[in-house]
Design a protein around this motif. Structure first.
Motif, short mmCIF file in Angstrom:
data_model
loop_
_atom_site.label_atom_id
_atom_site.label_comp_id
_atom_site.label_asym_id
_atom_site.label_seq_id
_atom_site.Cartn_x
_atom_site.Cartn_y
_atom_site.Cartn_z
N GLN A 1 0.84 -1.20 0.00
CA GLN A 1 0.00 0.00 0.00
C GLN A 1 0.87 1.25 0.00
OE1 GLN A 1 -2.66 -0.30 3.34
NE2 GLN A 1 -4.14 -1.51 2.18
N THR A 2 2.00 1.19 0.68
CA THR A 2 2.91 2.34 0.74
C THR A 2 3.42 2.70 -0.65
OG1 THR A 2 3.54 1.77 2.99
CG2 THR A 2 5.04 3.22 1.77
N LYS A 3 3.79 1.70 -1.45
CA LYS A 3 4.30 1.96 -2.81
C LYS A 3 3.22 2.60 -3.68
CE LYS A 3 8.54 0.61 -2.72
NZ LYS A 3 9.62 1.57 -2.87
N ILE A 4 2.01 2.11 -3.59
CA ILE A 4 0.93 2.68 -4.39
C ILE A 4 0.60 4.09 -3.89
CG2 ILE A 4 -1.48 2.44 -5.11
CD1 ILE A 4 0.52 0.46 -6.41
N ALA A 5 0.64 4.29 -2.59
CA ALA A 5 0.40 5.63 -2.04
C ALA A 5 1.44 6.61 -2.56
CB ALA A 5 0.42 5.57 -0.51
N GLU A 6 2.69 6.18 -2.66
CA GLU A 6 3.74 7.04 -3.21
C GLU A 6 3.43 7.40 -4.66
OE1 GLU A 6 7.39 4.87 -2.66
OE2 GLU A 6 7.35 5.14 -0.49
#
Length: 75
Positions: A17-22
């Protein structure tokens, strides 16, 4: 509205989720709310995700079961 397909697409791509949020220039918490349906996804984020995964917006929204193979942004 719950977006199981967002989670499935993300997990199928082995992304957090962190990568997509970035990618969306937002926080992991906000993105998590999108997946769980607790927060409405802005149109611009929906378009970015559709292009990124190479699927239609309708597929993400559950309006069709047909994935359109289109332009996919390099991960």
């Amino acid at each position: 509205m719950h977006f199981q397909r967002l989670k499935d697409l993300r997990e199928d791509s082995d992304l957090t989720q962190t990568k997509i949020a970035e990618l969306l220039h937002t926080s992991q918490t906000v993105y998590s709310r999108y997946e769980r349906g607790f927060q409405t996804i802005p149109v611009e984020h929906l378009l970015i995700l559709a292009d990124f995964y190479g699927v239609s917006v309708d597929y993400i929204l559950g309006r069709t079961n047909v994935k359109e193979t289109g332009r996919q942004i390099k991960k």
